[in-house]
Design an enzyme around this catalytic site. Structure first.
Site, PDB file in Angstrom:
ATOM      1  N   GLY B 132       0.819  -1.206   0.000  1.00  0.00           N
ATOM      2  CA  GLY B 132       0.000   0.000   0.000  1.00  0.00           C
ATOM      3  C   GLY B 132       0.853   1.255   0.000  1.00  0.00           C
ATOM      4  N   TYR B 133       1.334   1.625  -1.166  1.00  0.00           N
ATOM      5  CA  TYR B 133       2.136   2.840  -1.312  1.00  0.00           C
ATOM      6  C   TYR B 133       1.328   3.925  -2.033  1.00  0.00           C
ATOM      7  CZ  TYR B 133       6.865   0.941  -0.101  1.00  0.00           C
ATOM      8  OH  TYR B 133       7.968   0.427   0.521  1.00  0.00           O
ATOM      9  N   GLU B 248      12.272  -3.952  -4.790  1.00  0.00           N
ATOM     10  CA  GLU B 248      11.187  -4.082  -5.754  1.00  0.00           C
ATOM     11  C   GLU B 248      11.701  -3.802  -7.169  1.00  0.00           C
ATOM     12  OE1 GLU B 248       7.899  -1.447  -5.062  1.00  0.00           O
ATOM     13  OE2 GLU B 248       6.724  -2.288  -6.709  1.00  0.00           O
TER      14      GLU B 248
HETATM   15  C1  LIG Z   1       0.328  -2.944 -12.908  1.00  0.00           C
HETATM   16  C2  LIG Z   1       0.612  -2.021 -11.799  1.00  0.00           C
HETATM   17  C3  LIG Z   1       0.748  -2.507 -10.507  1.00  0.00           C
HETATM   18  C4  LIG Z   1       0.967  -1.650  -9.451  1.00  0.00           C
HETATM   19  N1  LIG Z   1       1.031  -2.166  -8.186  1.00  0.00           N
HETATM   20  C5  LIG Z   1       1.136  -1.319  -7.138  1.00  0.00           C
HETATM   21  C6  LIG Z   1       1.090  -1.812  -5.815  1.00  0.00           C
HETATM   22  O1  LIG Z   1       0.978  -3.007  -5.598  1.00  0.00           O
HETATM   23  N2  LIG Z   1       1.176  -0.944  -4.798  1.00  0.00           N
HETATM   24  C7  LIG Z   1       1.309   0.389  -5.001  1.00  0.00           C
HETATM   25  O2  LIG Z   1       1.398   1.117  -4.033  1.00  0.00           O
HETATM   26  N3  LIG Z   1       1.372   0.912  -6.250  1.00  0.00           N
HETATM   27  C8  LIG Z   1       1.278   0.080  -7.315  1.00  0.00           C
HETATM   28  N4  LIG Z   1       1.296   0.585  -8.588  1.00  0.00           N
HETATM   29  C9  LIG Z   1       1.355   2.026  -8.749  1.00  0.00           C
HETATM   30  C10 LIG Z   1       2.645   2.568  -9.323  1.00  0.00           C
HETATM   31  O3  LIG Z   1       3.665   2.557  -8.372  1.00  0.00           O
HETATM   32  C11 LIG Z   1       2.349   3.977  -9.858  1.00  0.00           C
HETATM   33  O4  LIG Z   1       1.498   3.838 -10.954  1.00  0.00           O
HETATM   34  C12 LIG Z   1       3.605   4.693 -10.267  1.00  0.00           C
HETATM   35  O5  LIG Z   1       4.375   5.035  -9.153  1.00  0.00           O
HETATM   36  C13 LIG Z   1       3.310   5.958 -11.098  1.00  0.00           C
HETATM   37  O6  LIG Z   1       2.387   6.782 -10.468  1.00  0.00           O
HETATM   38  P1  LIG Z   1       1.104   7.318 -11.257  1.00  0.00           P
HETATM   39  O7  LIG Z   1       0.444   6.160 -11.860  1.00  0.00           O
HETATM   40  O8  LIG Z   1       0.353   8.184 -10.335  1.00  0.00           O
HETATM   41  O9  LIG Z   1       1.699   8.189 -12.458  1.00  0.00           O
HETATM   42  P2  LIG Z   1       2.158   9.719 -12.397  1.00  0.00           P
HETATM   43  O10 LIG Z   1       3.110   9.896 -11.274  1.00  0.00           O
HETATM   44  O11 LIG Z   1       0.982  10.605 -12.453  1.00  0.00           O
HETATM   45  O12 LIG Z   1       2.995   9.830 -13.743  1.00  0.00           O
HETATM   46  C14 LIG Z   1       2.414  10.155 -15.032  1.00  0.00           C
HETATM   47  C15 LIG Z   1       3.555  10.350 -16.036  1.00  0.00           C
HETATM   48  O13 LIG Z   1       4.353  11.494 -15.638  1.00  0.00           O
HETATM   49  C16 LIG Z   1       5.699  11.131 -15.516  1.00  0.00           C
HETATM   50  N5  LIG Z   1       6.335  11.880 -14.444  1.00  0.00           N
HETATM   51  C17 LIG Z   1       5.895  12.037 -13.176  1.00  0.00           C
HETATM   52  N6  LIG Z   1       6.771  12.736 -12.443  1.00  0.00           N
HETATM   53  C18 LIG Z   1       7.814  13.038 -13.276  1.00  0.00           C
HETATM   54  C19 LIG Z   1       9.029  13.745 -13.118  1.00  0.00           C
HETATM   55  N7  LIG Z   1       9.395  14.295 -11.949  1.00  0.00           N
HETATM   56  N8  LIG Z   1       9.851  13.858 -14.188  1.00  0.00           N
HETATM   57  C20 LIG Z   1       9.506  13.311 -15.387  1.00  0.00           C
HETATM   58  N9  LIG Z   1       8.368  12.639 -15.594  1.00  0.00           N
HETATM   59  C21 LIG Z   1       7.522  12.499 -14.549  1.00  0.00           C
HETATM   60  C22 LIG Z   1       5.671   9.660 -15.210  1.00  0.00           C
HETATM   61  O14 LIG Z   1       6.904   9.048 -15.549  1.00  0.00           O
HETATM   62  C23 LIG Z   1       4.520   9.170 -16.075  1.00  0.00           C
HETATM   63  O15 LIG Z   1       4.976   8.937 -17.384  1.00  0.00           O
HETATM   64  C24 LIG Z   1       1.091  -0.270  -9.677  1.00  0.00           C
HETATM   65  C25 LIG Z   1       0.995   0.236 -10.976  1.00  0.00           C
HETATM   66  C26 LIG Z   1       0.743  -0.620 -12.028  1.00  0.00           C
HETATM   67  C27 LIG Z   1       0.645  -0.049 -13.397  1.00  0.00           C
END
Ligand SMILES: Cc1cc2nc3c(=O)[nH]c(=O)nc-3n(C[C@H](O)[C@H](O)[C@H](O)COP(=O)(O)OP(=O)(O)OC[C@H]3O[C@@H](n4cnc5c(N)ncnc54)[C@H](O)[C@@H]3O)c2cc1C
Ligand SMILES: Cc1cc2nc3c(=O)[nH]c(=O)nc-3n(C[C@H](O)[C@H](O)[C@H](O)COP(=O)(O)OP(=O)(O)OC[C@H]3O[C@@H](n4cnc5c(N)ncnc54)[C@H](O)[C@@H]3O)c2cc1C
Lengths: 379, 386
Positions: B132-133, B248
């Site tokens: 849960g992150y 991870e």
């Molecule tokens: C299949 C799957 C399983 C997952 N499982 C888990 C889980 O078990 N537990 C959990 O906690 N999370 C989980 N996640 C979540 C995952 O960690 C997040 O999706 C990820 O950290 C990205 O966050 P976001 O989706 O909010 O994208 P955003 O942070 O909104 O990013 C959108 C876009 O902007 C870009 N971006 C953002 N910030 C910057 C920056 N500073 N510089 C350049 N580009 C940037 C990103 O690279 C991306 O392309 C999972 C995700 C997926 C797809």
């Protein structure tokens, strides 16, 4: 075996790195020999120093006065040669040449190895016959004549050809041009009658020769390995040259990369250090990743080659292709990220670009090795 | 024979004697993976047997100490174990977030009691964990997370929402980042563990583009978490979280996947294709894949002796996931229109297309490629302002 240097290798790396930074630097060597229009393109005094450091005979057997080391160790030296763009006959002489001589008779080893180990003798490799590396096809012929052979034909891209004391020539002794069998390796002394050179300076300031053999008389004792069975030795020589060039490319790439990240940390535009711009940060980080991968596969292939693994040939081609692509990216990004000054002769980054191009062509470019990877993998 | 070679011979013989035939066939899809947990339904008797014989020897987590359910293998021995598993074509006996993520974090930050309890449960496949992150407003910018744990003396009361929680609906417990101090961004987060059956925890599956729903929205409504279920210090959960992310990222990178499984060029002859352009692309890919496999091996070798840069997993994750996406692009190209089939028997229910789509998440989950490049630029290259 873990994929990092052993303690002995790390010690070697430390001393070679220091030595090359002091003695092999761009100003002291490459620019000096280039700007004085040196006919050999490298410094013989440095070659002597290589000998004093014990580097010239690393791959020769201890019984022959060498150190019985392997390609990991040779790669350590080559990476520093690459980092400093040091013009040196090390790769053709101490790596490829010695690999060939290790398969040769007592006579031949006795004739050439002591001079190599002493830093007095230089060898060149005459393999390619055209603008692209294609050792599968060898047309240069050595006809049987009396007790020996008569060598006729032409070789290209013979690095250090004009300064070499002997040229190791892959020639056809039977069969047709593309046959696997029927190839023989010869150690041809430079003063043999009938050798003609057309020396050319290459883009990286090294000197290569288009060599012509016009009925050069060779006695049987100049044969390395078996008559008609030279492919076995040749493939060892090629692997040695390829993994050596790949190691040198990781050094070239590392040198260019360090210079470039250094520039990103000092050049200001728009009131900021250009290294603050994410557009450049991401490209630099991607490049770092490519270089790490290239370095890893180079040491992997070196270890496999030293261990006599059956996967060695495949991994040598993988390493040569990967190192070439990564190094190419490093020099292209290097020049681009330097902006206008990257285009000047005053800055060294352009010299890295030139060296990369020559090394990529040497012993097969990335496409050549991709083809080999496909074939060796069965598709 | 050296000690390690004796060990190799023993391991080889043990795998030969104990790994059921069925467990030596390649994993075909997600449902072939043994996840363990209270509610896990084993796909076959062989799968259960393989997990149990391994767990009894500590082989599900070979390099963890014996008191915590491992086999206490040295780094070299663990490498031999992996190599021998690969050699036999044997599947991993147990896969889980507990093994890849929580376990290493507990080994470093957990109390002795926590280690004995949780690590043994993980090693035996008894408890399945989820992570849960992420939150709706906190993805890449994870540290901005809002889920709040209010201090109630001997426990916290947690309220908030997580998202993208993989397998939340199947997991038994969660390791969860919770804000415990609203005045301090980095040093205001705690790393809490709790049972998913605690009153107030609900999950809602989200469907992915691959058609599967392995992840969920997870809601916390006055969830009571006893104080002893914190890992590390109060408000220092970010340290634990980052350490865990390193593991991870290492796992998602596929480092340690080995050479055998990484190349795909043979698909050309297998599919009877006569396509020189595709062949060239496959060869370029195989070069990158074999080179990356070497890099993975080197990275694992170095990490065990403390030679790897601590931020290296970020580079590995970036390179490994981008490579895996490319692999599946090429497999789709080699599959042609057959690979487009979404439900057919021939494609085992659209496995190629579903896998291809699933790989797109590799460069998002666990930190996006862009974020990985940011970290490399900052921590490894030390570029200014990064
Ligand atoms: C299949 C799957 C399983 C997952 N499982 C888990 C889980 O078990 N537990 C959990 O906690 N999370 C989980 N996640 C979540 C995952 O960690 C997040 O999706 C990820 O950290 C990205 O966050 P976001 O989706 O909010 O994208 P955003 O942070 O909104 O990013 C959108 C876009 O902007 C870009 N971006 C953002 N910030 C910057 C920056 N500073 N510089 C350049 N580009 C940037 C990103 O690279 C991306 O392309 C999972 C995700 C997926 C797809
Ligand atoms: C062959 C040649 C001929 C030329 N002829 C002329 C001429 O006739 N007259 C003339 O006036 N000029 C001329 N120029 C100069 C040319 O216009 C400049 O070199 C160019 O504008 C780049 O500036 P710079 O060299 O200072 O590089 P810098 O601006 O220092 O750039 C260095 C690197 O940083 C990158 N960078 C800079 N800012 C950013 C940013 N905000 N975001 C992301 N990346 C950034 C650049 O893209 C580059 O990769 C010439 C240059 C060359 C090479």
């Amino acid at each position: 075996m873990p994929l990092y240097h052993t303690e002995d290798q790390a010690m070697l790396a430390e001393s070679v790195t220091g030595f090359m930074a002091d003695e092999g630097g761009i100003k002291k060597q490459l620019r000096h020999w280039r700007d004085t229009n040196c006919k050999d393109g490298f410094g013989h005094a440095l070659w002597k120093q290589f000998a004093e450091m014990g580097l010239t005979g690393m791959l020769a057997a201890e019984a022959d006065g060498g150190l019985s080391m392997g390609h990991v160790e040779a790669g350590i030296v080559l990476a520093e040669i690459g980092r400093n763009l040091t013009p040196s006959p090390f790769l053709t002489t101490s790596v490829m040449g010695v690999t060939a001589l290790n398969e040769a008779s007592d006579d031949l080893r006795g004739r050439w190895l002591p001079g190599i180990i002493a830093g007095e003798t230089v060898l060149a490799m005459a393999i390619d016959e055209g603008a692209k590396h294609k050792p599968e096809k060898i047309a240069c012929r050595a006809e049987k004549a009396g007790n020996g052979f008569r060598l006729t034909g032409a070789k290209d891209f013979v690095i250090h050809g004009t300064s070499a004391d002997a040229i190791i020539v892959a020639a056809r002794t039977s069969g047709s041009d593309s046959d696997a069998d029927g190839v023989t390796l010869f150690a041809v002394p430079k003063d043999a009658a009938g050798i003609g050179h057309n020396a050319v300076r290459l883009v990286d300031s090294s000197i290569a020769s288009h060599v012509r053999f016009d009925g050069v008389e060779l006695d049987g004792s100049s044969v390395i390995g078996e008559v008609d069975g030279g492919r076995a030795v040749l493939s060892k020589v090629l692997s040695a040259g390829r993994i050596g060039a790949a190691a040198e490319q990781t050094g070239v790439a590392g040198g260019a990369f360090a210079m470039t990240t250094g520039y990103l940390k000092t050049r200001k535009q728009f009131g900021k250090l250009i290294g603050e711009f994410q557009a450049l940060q991401h490209r630099a980080a991607h490049l770092y990743s490519e270089l790490e991968i290239a370095e890893a596969v180079v040491i992997k292939a070196q270890q496999l080659l030293d261990g006599g693994s059956e996967r060695a040939e495949l991994m040598v081609s993988v390493a040569k292709a990967k190192a070439a692509r990564a190094c190419n990216l490093a020099v292209r990004e290097g020049v681009q990220m330097h902006g206008g000054v990257g285009m000047t002769d005053e800055y060294d980054i352009g010299l890295y670009m030139k060296r990369e191009r020559a090394l990529t062509e040497f012993m097969g470019d990335a496409n050549y090795h991709a083809e080999r990877v496909a074939q060796l993998s069965g598709y | 024979m050296s000690e390690l070679e004796t060990f190799r011979a023993e391991i080889r013989a043990w795998i030969e004697a104990n790994c059921p035939e069925e467990m030596r066939r390649p994993v075909q899809g997600e449902d072939d993976i043994c996840w363990g947990g209270r509610n896990f339904v084993f796909k076959s008797a062989a799968q259960k047997q393989w997990m149990e014989v391994c767990a009894a020897k500590g082989y599900t987590v070979p390099d963890w100490p014996k008191p915590y359910g491992g086999a206490g293998m040295s780094p070299q021995e663990a490498k031999v174990w992996r190599e021998e598993l690969a050699r036999a074509g044997a599947r991993p006996p147990l896969s889980s977030f507990g093994i890849w993520m929580l376990g290493p974090a507990l080994l470093k930050f957990g109390t002795e009691e926590q280690k004995v309890l949780y690590l043994n449960q993980i090693a035996r496949g008894e408890i399945r964990w989820c992570q849960g992150y992420s939150e709706p407003g906190s993805g890449s910018d994870l540290v901005s997370l809002q889920t709040y744990g209010e201090d109630k003396g001997d426990h916290w009361v947690v309220n908030g929402q997580k998202i993208w929680t993989s397998y939340a609906d199947k997991a038994d417990w969660i390791f969860c980042l919770v804000r415990t101090d609203k005045t301090n961004v980095y040093q205001g987060i705690s790393f809490l563990l709790f049972d998913m059956t605690t009153p107030g925890v609900t999950t809602k599956p989200i469907k992915l583009i691959s058609g599967n729903s392995p992840f969920c929205e997870t809601f916390f409504d006055n969830v009571v978490v006893p104080k002893h279920q914190i890992v590390g210090q109060l408000n220092r959960g970010w340290d634990v979280a980052k350490y865990l992310l390193g593991h991870e990222r290492e796992m998602i990178s596929g480092a340690g996947g080995g050479e055998q499984t990484s190349t795909i060029g043979k698909v050309l002859t297998r599919n009877g294709l006569d396509d020189p352009m595709l062949r060239a692309e496959l060869a370029q890919f195989d070069i990158d894949a074999l080179a990356f496999a070497a890099c993975g091996e080197k990275f694992l070798d170095e990490i065990k002796v403390g030679k790897a840069h601590p931020a290296k997993p970020n580079m590995m994750k970036y390179a490994g996931t981008e490579l895996n996406k490319r692999r599946h692009e090429l497999l789709m190209a080699a599959g042609g229109s057959t690979a487009l089939e979404w439900e057919s028997e021939e494609t085992r229910g659209g496995a190629p297309a579903r896998s291809w789509l699933r790989t797109k998440a590799n460069s998002i989950e666990g930190g996006t490629s862009e974020v990985m490049l940011n970290v490399v630029a900052k921590r490894i290259l030390e570029l200014p302002g990064a």
